[in-house]
Design a protein around this motif. Structure first.
Motif, PDB file in Angstrom:
ATOM      1  N   HIS A 145       0.963  -1.148  -0.223  1.00  0.00           N
ATOM      2  CA  HIS A 145       0.013   0.015  -0.012  1.00  0.00           C
ATOM      3  C   HIS A 145       0.827   1.482  -0.111  1.00  0.00           C
ATOM      4  N   ARG A 146       1.886   1.438   0.890  1.00  0.00           N
ATOM      5  CA  ARG A 146       2.733   2.462   0.790  1.00  0.00           C
ATOM      6  C   ARG A 146       3.578   2.565  -0.453  1.00  0.00           C
ATOM      7  N   LYS A 147       4.001   1.465  -1.045  1.00  0.00           N
ATOM      8  CA  LYS A 147       4.496   1.553  -2.379  1.00  0.00           C
ATOM      9  C   LYS A 147       3.554   2.265  -3.587  1.00  0.00           C
TER      10      LYS A 147
ATOM     11  N   HIS B 159       1.447   4.534  -2.910  1.00  0.00           N
ATOM     12  CA  HIS B 159       1.631   5.788  -2.681  1.00  0.00           C
ATOM     13  C   HIS B 159       2.653   6.531  -3.186  1.00  0.00           C
ATOM     14  N   GLU B 160       3.810   5.822  -3.154  1.00  0.00           N
ATOM     15  CA  GLU B 160       5.255   6.350  -3.480  1.00  0.00           C
ATOM     16  C   GLU B 160       5.271   6.400  -5.219  1.00  0.00           C
TER      17      GLU B 160
ATOM     18  N   TRP C  91      -0.145   6.646  -6.711  1.00  0.00           N
ATOM     19  CA  TRP C  91      -1.681   6.217  -6.592  1.00  0.00           C
ATOM     20  C   TRP C  91      -1.973   6.802  -5.244  1.00  0.00           C
ATOM     21  N   ASP C  92      -3.100   7.420  -5.294  1.00  0.00           N
ATOM     22  CA  ASP C  92      -3.946   7.702  -4.237  1.00  0.00           C
ATOM     23  C   ASP C  92      -5.038   6.678  -3.855  1.00  0.00           C
ATOM     24  N   ASP C  93      -5.621   6.635  -2.802  1.00  0.00           N
ATOM     25  CA  ASP C  93      -6.485   5.608  -2.238  1.00  0.00           C
ATOM     26  C   ASP C  93      -7.864   5.633  -3.412  1.00  0.00           C
TER      27      ASP C  93
ATOM     28  N   ALA D  34      -5.937   2.692   7.025  1.00  0.00           N
ATOM     29  CA  ALA D  34      -5.416   2.648   5.913  1.00  0.00           C
ATOM     30  C   ALA D  34      -6.334   1.198   5.356  1.00  0.00           C
TER      31      ALA D  34
END
Length: 273
Positions: free
Chosen positions: A39-41, A43-44, A47-49, A85
């Motif tokens: 999930h963090r990757k 965002h990096e 991608w937003d949720d 999250a």
């Protein structure tokens, strides 16, 4: 156990999670798990949720468990962020693990209090909080995990049972009949090799789990027989195929997904579901 098919993210290796989602959907899976680090990757990579949810909607796919985010039952510290999250991705559940050297079995009251608090936070979003015992953890026994769930006394708390860990843990493939079948909210299926000689170390169990786990039905774990026994006891939980990519000898992720679906369909046929 007549539920849509789930796939665990580790089966598809370390390719970007959005590629995993497309592959899982193409293979016919209804849900795919995600690790917190994946999930963090996302965002990096920008991608937003909202974009992830749109992708999932377009693929007619949902998130199964949000995995590897609550790593100890010593305290609920950090769980609220993990639950938020998971909720952002509309996950069905989060996993609650014991990845430290703390021993929940010797601290049942505190472990139950932690699970209760995490479950209350998850319940606000309609999310399950599931303990997953694993073979080299201080919490490797489903009987202990079930006692924690019972003491926590929350309707959204339960067990995530992994067939590989049930075989390699102290129960040796036999789920205690005293465990309430309603506690089991998901079953991950992966097969084992022959019974190891002697007593494997934690490092050896970890290595076997990641590098030698087999597709359901290809090993010594009698997965179909185990699931039939669960069903006879009244267990009614989704099945998720979990065979770590490192054990698949370089198989392409799309082929791993197709073979996982074939194993799922064979199990369903043998169980007459």
């Amino acid at each position: 156990m007549n539920h849509p098919p789930y796939l665990c993210t580790g089966t598809l290796g370390r390719i970007p999670w959005e590629e995993k989602a497309r592959i899982a959907s193409d293979a016919g899976f209804a849900r795919l798990s995600i690790y917190g680090w994946e999930h963090r990757k996302l965002h990096e990579r920008g991608w937003d949720d909202g974009a992830v949810r749109e992708l999932l909607d377009n693929l007619d796919l949902r998130v199964a468990e949000y995995d590897g985010v609550v790593m100890t039952m010593r305290s609920p510290e950090g769980a609220e962020e993990a639950v938020d999250a998971a909720a952002a991705l509309r996950a069905r559940s989060i996993t609650v693990l014991e990845h430290s050297d703390w021993t929940p079995g010797e601290n049942i009251a505190q472990a139950a209090a932690t699970l209760a608090e995490v479950s209350d936070q998850a319940a606000e979003h309609g999310i399950l909080a599931l303990i997953e015992p694993f073979a080299w953890s201080p919490l490797n026994d489903h009987r202990v995990a079930a006692e924690i769930v019972e003491r926590a006394d929350r309707p959204n708390a339960g067990l995530l049972l992994d067939t590989w860990h049930l075989w390699r843990g102290p129960e040796r493939g036999r789920l205690d009949p005293a465990i309430d079948p309603a506690m089991i909210k998901e079953i991950q299926v992966g097969d084992t090799g022959p019974e190891p000689e002697g007593n494997p170390t934690g490092e050896e169990l970890n290595y076997e789990c990641i590098h030698r786990r087999l597709m359901p039905g290809e090993g010594h774990g009698d997965i179909a027989g185990m699931l039939a026994e669960f069903a006879e006891r009244g267990v009614d939980a989704p099945l998720a195929v979990e065979v770590f990519y490192q054990s698949l000898d370089g198989m392409e992720p799309a082929e791993a997904a197709r073979q996982s679906m074939a194993c799922f369909e064979e199990l369903k046929a043998r169980l007459a579901l």
